[in-house]
Design an enzyme around this catalytic site. Structure first.
Site, PDB file in Angstrom:
ATOM      1  N   HIS A 129      -1.942  14.399 -28.480  1.00 42.85           N
ATOM      2  CA  HIS A 129      -2.459  13.058 -28.201  1.00 42.85           C
ATOM      3  C   HIS A 129      -3.119  12.460 -29.435  1.00 42.85           C
ATOM      4  O   HIS A 129      -2.978  11.259 -29.702  1.00 42.85           O
ATOM      5  CB  HIS A 129      -3.431  13.091 -27.017  1.00 42.85           C
ATOM      6  CG  HIS A 129      -2.754  13.391 -25.710  1.00 42.85           C
ATOM      7  ND1 HIS A 129      -3.358  14.084 -24.690  1.00 42.85           N
ATOM      8  CD2 HIS A 129      -1.500  13.105 -25.274  1.00 42.85           C
ATOM      9  CE1 HIS A 129      -2.509  14.213 -23.675  1.00 42.85           C
ATOM     10  NE2 HIS A 129      -1.373  13.620 -24.011  1.00 42.85           N
TER      11      HIS A 129
ATOM     12  N   ARG B 145      -4.834  23.186 -13.590  1.00 41.87           N
ATOM     13  CA  ARG B 145      -3.828  22.275 -14.108  1.00 41.87           C
ATOM     14  C   ARG B 145      -3.966  22.053 -15.614  1.00 41.87           C
ATOM     15  O   ARG B 145      -3.042  21.605 -16.282  1.00 41.87           O
ATOM     16  CB  ARG B 145      -3.928  20.941 -13.347  1.00 41.87           C
ATOM     17  CG  ARG B 145      -2.720  20.068 -13.529  1.00 41.87           C
ATOM     18  CD  ARG B 145      -2.699  18.931 -12.539  1.00 41.87           C
ATOM     19  NE  ARG B 145      -1.659  17.990 -12.947  1.00 41.87           N
ATOM     20  CZ  ARG B 145      -1.076  17.144 -12.140  1.00 41.87           C
ATOM     21  NH1 ARG B 145      -1.427  17.080 -10.885  1.00 41.87           N
ATOM     22  NH2 ARG B 145      -0.148  16.335 -12.578  1.00 41.87           N
TER      23      ARG B 145
ATOM     24  N   ASN C   2      -1.764  21.273 -20.300  1.00 38.34           N
ATOM     25  CA  ASN C   2      -2.126  20.531 -21.504  1.00 38.34           C
ATOM     26  C   ASN C   2      -1.967  21.342 -22.781  1.00 38.34           C
ATOM     27  O   ASN C   2      -2.375  20.887 -23.852  1.00 38.34           O
ATOM     28  CB  ASN C   2      -3.568  20.043 -21.400  1.00 38.34           C
ATOM     29  CG  ASN C   2      -3.615  18.652 -20.816  1.00 38.34           C
ATOM     30  OD1 ASN C   2      -2.686  17.862 -21.004  1.00 38.34           O
ATOM     31  ND2 ASN C   2      -4.659  18.366 -20.095  1.00 38.34           N
TER      32      ASN C   2
ATOM     33  N   LYS D 295       5.951  24.136 -13.207  1.00 39.90           N
ATOM     34  CA  LYS D 295       4.966  23.060 -13.060  1.00 39.90           C
ATOM     35  C   LYS D 295       4.530  22.941 -11.597  1.00 39.90           C
ATOM     36  O   LYS D 295       3.350  22.753 -11.313  1.00 39.90           O
ATOM     37  CB  LYS D 295       5.510  21.726 -13.580  1.00 39.90           C
ATOM     38  CG  LYS D 295       4.444  20.629 -13.514  1.00 39.90           C
ATOM     39  CD  LYS D 295       4.746  19.400 -14.342  1.00 39.90           C
ATOM     40  CE  LYS D 295       3.578  18.414 -14.241  1.00 39.90           C
ATOM     41  NZ  LYS D 295       3.854  17.124 -14.878  1.00 39.90           N
TER      42      LYS D 295
ATOM     43  N   ARG E  83       0.818  -1.229   0.000  1.00 37.67           N
ATOM     44  CA  ARG E  83       0.000   0.000   0.000  1.00 37.67           C
ATOM     45  C   ARG E  83       0.845   1.269   0.000  1.00 37.67           C
ATOM     46  O   ARG E  83       0.398   2.324   0.458  1.00 37.67           O
ATOM     47  CB  ARG E  83      -0.970   0.037   1.184  1.00 37.67           C
ATOM     48  CG  ARG E  83      -1.970  -1.096   1.161  1.00 37.67           C
ATOM     49  CD  ARG E  83      -3.118  -0.833   2.089  1.00 37.67           C
ATOM     50  NE  ARG E  83      -3.979  -1.992   2.140  1.00 37.67           N
ATOM     51  CZ  ARG E  83      -3.791  -3.017   2.966  1.00 37.67           C
ATOM     52  NH1 ARG E  83      -2.778  -2.999   3.823  1.00 37.67           N
ATOM     53  NH2 ARG E  83      -4.614  -4.034   2.937  1.00 37.67           N
TER      54      ARG E  83
ATOM     55  N   GLU F   8      -5.628  17.696 -11.091  1.00 32.68           N
ATOM     56  CA  GLU F   8      -6.181  17.734 -12.430  1.00 32.68           C
ATOM     57  C   GLU F   8      -7.504  18.457 -12.566  1.00 32.68           C
ATOM     58  O   GLU F   8      -8.433  17.919 -13.112  1.00 32.68           O
ATOM     59  CB  GLU F   8      -6.408  16.279 -12.875  1.00 32.68           C
ATOM     60  CG  GLU F   8      -6.767  16.040 -14.325  1.00 32.68           C
ATOM     61  CD  GLU F   8      -5.515  15.855 -15.143  1.00 32.68           C
ATOM     62  OE1 GLU F   8      -5.563  16.193 -16.312  1.00 32.68           O
ATOM     63  OE2 GLU F   8      -4.505  15.416 -14.571  1.00 32.68           O
TER      64      GLU F   8
ATOM     65  N   HIS G  89       6.613  11.676 -27.873  1.00 30.96           N
ATOM     66  CA  HIS G  89       5.676  12.598 -27.233  1.00 30.96           C
ATOM     67  C   HIS G  89       6.045  14.066 -27.459  1.00 30.96           C
ATOM     68  O   HIS G  89       5.202  14.888 -27.820  1.00 30.96           O
ATOM     69  CB  HIS G  89       5.583  12.279 -25.734  1.00 30.96           C
ATOM     70  CG  HIS G  89       4.671  13.203 -24.991  1.00 30.96           C
ATOM     71  ND1 HIS G  89       3.306  13.225 -25.195  1.00 30.96           N
ATOM     72  CD2 HIS G  89       4.922  14.175 -24.062  1.00 30.96           C
ATOM     73  CE1 HIS G  89       2.772  14.154 -24.420  1.00 30.96           C
ATOM     74  NE2 HIS G  89       3.723  14.733 -23.727  1.00 30.96           N
TER      75      HIS G  89
ATOM     76  N   GLU H 130       8.682  20.299 -24.103  1.00 35.42           N
ATOM     77  CA  GLU H 130       7.960  20.605 -22.853  1.00 35.42           C
ATOM     78  C   GLU H 130       8.542  21.860 -22.189  1.00 35.42           C
ATOM     79  O   GLU H 130       7.815  22.626 -21.570  1.00 35.42           O
ATOM     80  CB  GLU H 130       8.005  19.423 -21.879  1.00 35.42           C
ATOM     81  CG  GLU H 130       7.351  18.131 -22.389  1.00 35.42           C
ATOM     82  CD  GLU H 130       5.818  18.077 -22.261  1.00 35.42           C
ATOM     83  OE1 GLU H 130       5.214  19.012 -21.684  1.00 35.42           O
ATOM     84  OE2 GLU H 130       5.232  17.100 -22.756  1.00 35.42           O
TER      85      GLU H 130
ATOM     86  N   HIS I  84      -1.269  19.692 -26.058  1.00 36.95           N
ATOM     87  CA  HIS I  84      -1.436  18.256 -25.851  1.00 36.95           C
ATOM     88  C   HIS I  84      -2.711  17.670 -26.450  1.00 36.95           C
ATOM     89  O   HIS I  84      -2.777  16.475 -26.700  1.00 36.95           O
ATOM     90  CB  HIS I  84      -1.357  17.925 -24.357  1.00 36.95           C
ATOM     91  CG  HIS I  84       0.056  17.878 -23.842  1.00 36.95           C
ATOM     92  ND1 HIS I  84       0.889  18.973 -23.881  1.00 36.95           N
ATOM     93  CD2 HIS I  84       0.786  16.881 -23.295  1.00 36.95           C
ATOM     94  CE1 HIS I  84       2.071  18.639 -23.374  1.00 36.95           C
ATOM     95  NE2 HIS I  84       2.039  17.368 -23.012  1.00 36.95           N
TER      96      HIS I  84
ATOM     97  N   LYS J 184       2.079  11.716 -10.992  1.00 36.42           N
ATOM     98  CA  LYS J 184       1.306  10.739 -11.755  1.00 36.42           C
ATOM     99  C   LYS J 184       2.152   9.504 -12.025  1.00 36.42           C
ATOM    100  O   LYS J 184       3.258   9.610 -12.555  1.00 36.42           O
ATOM    101  CB  LYS J 184       0.889  11.336 -13.098  1.00 36.42           C
ATOM    102  CG  LYS J 184      -0.230  12.339 -13.003  1.00 36.42           C
ATOM    103  CD  LYS J 184      -0.686  12.677 -14.408  1.00 36.42           C
ATOM    104  CE  LYS J 184      -1.705  13.778 -14.415  1.00 36.42           C
ATOM    105  NZ  LYS J 184      -2.075  14.135 -15.794  1.00 36.42           N
TER     106      LYS J 184
HETATM  107 ZN    ZN Z   1       3.614  16.200 -22.240  1.00 38.06          ZN
END
Ligand code: ZN
Ligand code: ADP
Length: 362
Positions: free
Chosen positions: A254, A243, A247, A229, A123, A239, A267, A187, A250, A145
Site C-alpha cells: 500500500h 483476517r 495482509n 481465503k 437497501r 476484518e 496492485h 496474490e 500488503h 468487500k
Molecule cells: Zn491484495
C-alpha cells in the site's frame, strides 16, 4: 464441463463459487436456482464487455432473464459516486426490484462498483460476481468487500456485502493482458506463503503450465486460492485478528502504491515487492531463515513480478507506511513469515529493521 465448487460458509450469507473452463455459458442456468425476477443489470467495462458482454447477455436470455448491459470506462476512475449514480438511474429506469440481480462482469473495479450498487440500491439486491481478471477471481470472490472511491482516498465508501453466486471461467484469462495475469499470480503466491506449503510448491512446479494458461491448472489454483481465503474469512468475517494474515505483503504494498502515485505498479506488482519486504523483515527479526527469503524471491521472479521499487525513496515509503488505514496509534501490525505456509503477526518490529528493509527494496 468439469466444475469445482468452493462453498463459502457464512451462515445465512453462504454462497457457492463455481469454477470451470467454459462455465460462462452456464451462468444463466446457474442463476435459475434462485427466485430472481427477470430484469437483470449486467455491469462490465468496455474491454471486458466488448469481448464477453454478448455471451453473457445470451446465456441470461436463454435462461429467461431480460438483461441490460452497461459498460463503464476501464480503470479505477470508474469507481466513483457519479458512476454509481448512473447505475442507480439505469436500475430505476429499467424497473429493477428487490429480487432483480446485478451481475458484475469484469475485474476488481467492476466488482467493487457493481457490488456497491447492489448493496445499496433498494437497501440491497442480489449480487452475482463473474470475475474476469485473475486478481478478482482469487481475491474479490471471497470476503464481501465492495466500495467506491472518494476524491480523498480509495475505497473509502463501502460495505460488506456477500454475493449470491460467483462464477469463474478460467478461459476468460486468455484475453487478460499478461501484466494483469502476473498481478493476480502475486496474490496466488501469497496464499501459498501464508497458509499452504504444498500449494506453494505446486505453483512453482506448474509455473510453465500456469504461464501457458492451462485451463485445468488455472482452475486448480483459483479453487485452492478461494478455499484458503474462505477458510480465513469464515472464521473472521469482519476484518479482525485472523483476517490480518491476508495482509501479508500488503503493508509495504500500500505504501508503494501510494508513494508512486498509483501509476508505476499495479496492485499485484506492489504486493510482490511487499512480500519480499515482509520476508526480509522476517529474516532480520530472526523469525525466518535467509533461504525462505530466497524462495520467495525465486517464485516472484518466476512469474515475472518485480522485486524492487525504482523512483521512490525509502524515506518516502516510510512516511506512507505510517499513513496506512490499518496502522492504529503508530503501531504497524506486521504479518511475518516463519517459513513457507506459516505466518505470525508482530507489532514490535524496530524502526531500524523497517528502514533497512525499505532501503533494500528501493
Ligand atoms: Zn491484495
Ligand atoms: P483488477 O486487477 O482489480 O481486476 P481491473 O478491474 O481494472 O483491475 O481489471 C484490470 C484490467 O484488465 C482492466 O483494464 C480490465 O478491462 C481488463 N480485463 C479484466 N478481465 C479481462 C479479461 N478477461 N480479458 C481482457 N481484459 C480484461
Amino acid at each position: 464441463i468439469c466444475v469445482d465448487v468452493v462453498e463459502v460458509n457464512l451462515g445465512r450469507d453462504s454462497y457457492n463459487i463455481y469454477i470451470g473452463a467454459g462455465i460462462l455459458s452456464e451462468l444463466g442456468q446457474l442463476m435459475r436456482q434462485f427466485s430472481f425476477t427477470a430484469k437483470a443489470l449486467v455491469v462490465s467495462d468496455e474491454n471486458v464487455g466488448a469481448i464477453y458482454g454478448a455471451a453473457v447477455v445470451e446465456t441470461l436470455r436463454q435462461a429467461g432473464f431480460s438483461p441490460r448491459l452497461v459498460c463503464v470506462k476501464p480503470g479505477e476512475m470508474a469507481k466513483d459516486y457519479e458512476m454509481a449514480m448512473t447505475l442507480y438511474t439505469v436500475a430505476i429506469e429499467e424497473g429493477l426490484d428487490r429480487r432483480s440481480p446485478i451481475v458484475a462482469l469484469g475485474g476488481g473495479v467492476v466488482g467493487d462498483l457493481a457490488g456497491f450498487v447492489a448493496a445499496t440500491y433498494l437497501r440491497g439486491v442480489p449480487f452475482i460476481q463473474v470475475p474476469t481478471s485473475l486478481l478478482a477471481q482469487v481475491d474479490s470472490s471471497v470476503g464481501g468487500k465492495v466500495a467506491i472511491n472518494h476524491p480523498l482516498g480509495k475505497n473509502l465508501i463501502g460495505a460488506f456485502y456477500q454475493p449470491k453466486l460467483v462464477v469463474i471461467d478460467p478461459k476468460v484469462l486468455a484475453t487478460l493482458p499478461r501484466r494483469e495475469l502476473y498481478a493476480g499470480l502475486a496474490e496466488v503466491i501469497k496464499y501459498g506463503l501464508i497458509a499452504d506449503r504444498d500449494f506453494f510448491h505446486y505453483i512453482n512446479e506448474k509455473s510453465n503450465a500456469i504461464l501457458a494458461m492451462d485451463n485445468t491448472v488455472l482452475a486448480t489454483i483459483i479453487s485452492r486460492s478461494c478455499r484458503i481465503k474462505a477458510d480465513i474469512v469464515e472464521q473472521d468475517a469482519r476484518e479482525a485478528a485472523l483476517r490480518m494474515v491476508l495482509n501479508f505483503g500488503h503493508t509495504i504494498a500500500h505504501a508503494i502504491e501510494a508513494g508512486t502515485g498509483y501509476a508505476q505498479f499495479n496492485h499485484g506488482e506492489a504486493v510482490a515487492i511487499g512480500m519480499r519486504g515482509a520476508a526480509l523483515v522476517s529474516q532480520y527479526m530472526g523469525i525466518a531463515a535467509p533461504e525462505v527469503v530466497e524462495t520467495v524471491c525465486d517464485t516472484i521472479r518466476r512469474f515475472h513480478l518485480p522485486l524492487s521499487v525504482a523512483g521512490c525513496s525509502a524515506a518516502k515509503l516510510y512516511s506512507y507506511l505510517l499513513h496506512d488505514k490499518k496502522v492504529i496509534g503508530g503501531k504497524i501490525n506486521w504479518v511475518l513469515l516463519r517459513t513457507v505456509g506459516e505466518v505470525q503477526v508482530h507489532s514490535d518490529v524496530p524502526e531500524q529493521i523497517v528502514s533497512r528493509v525499505l532501503a533494500e527494496i528501493t
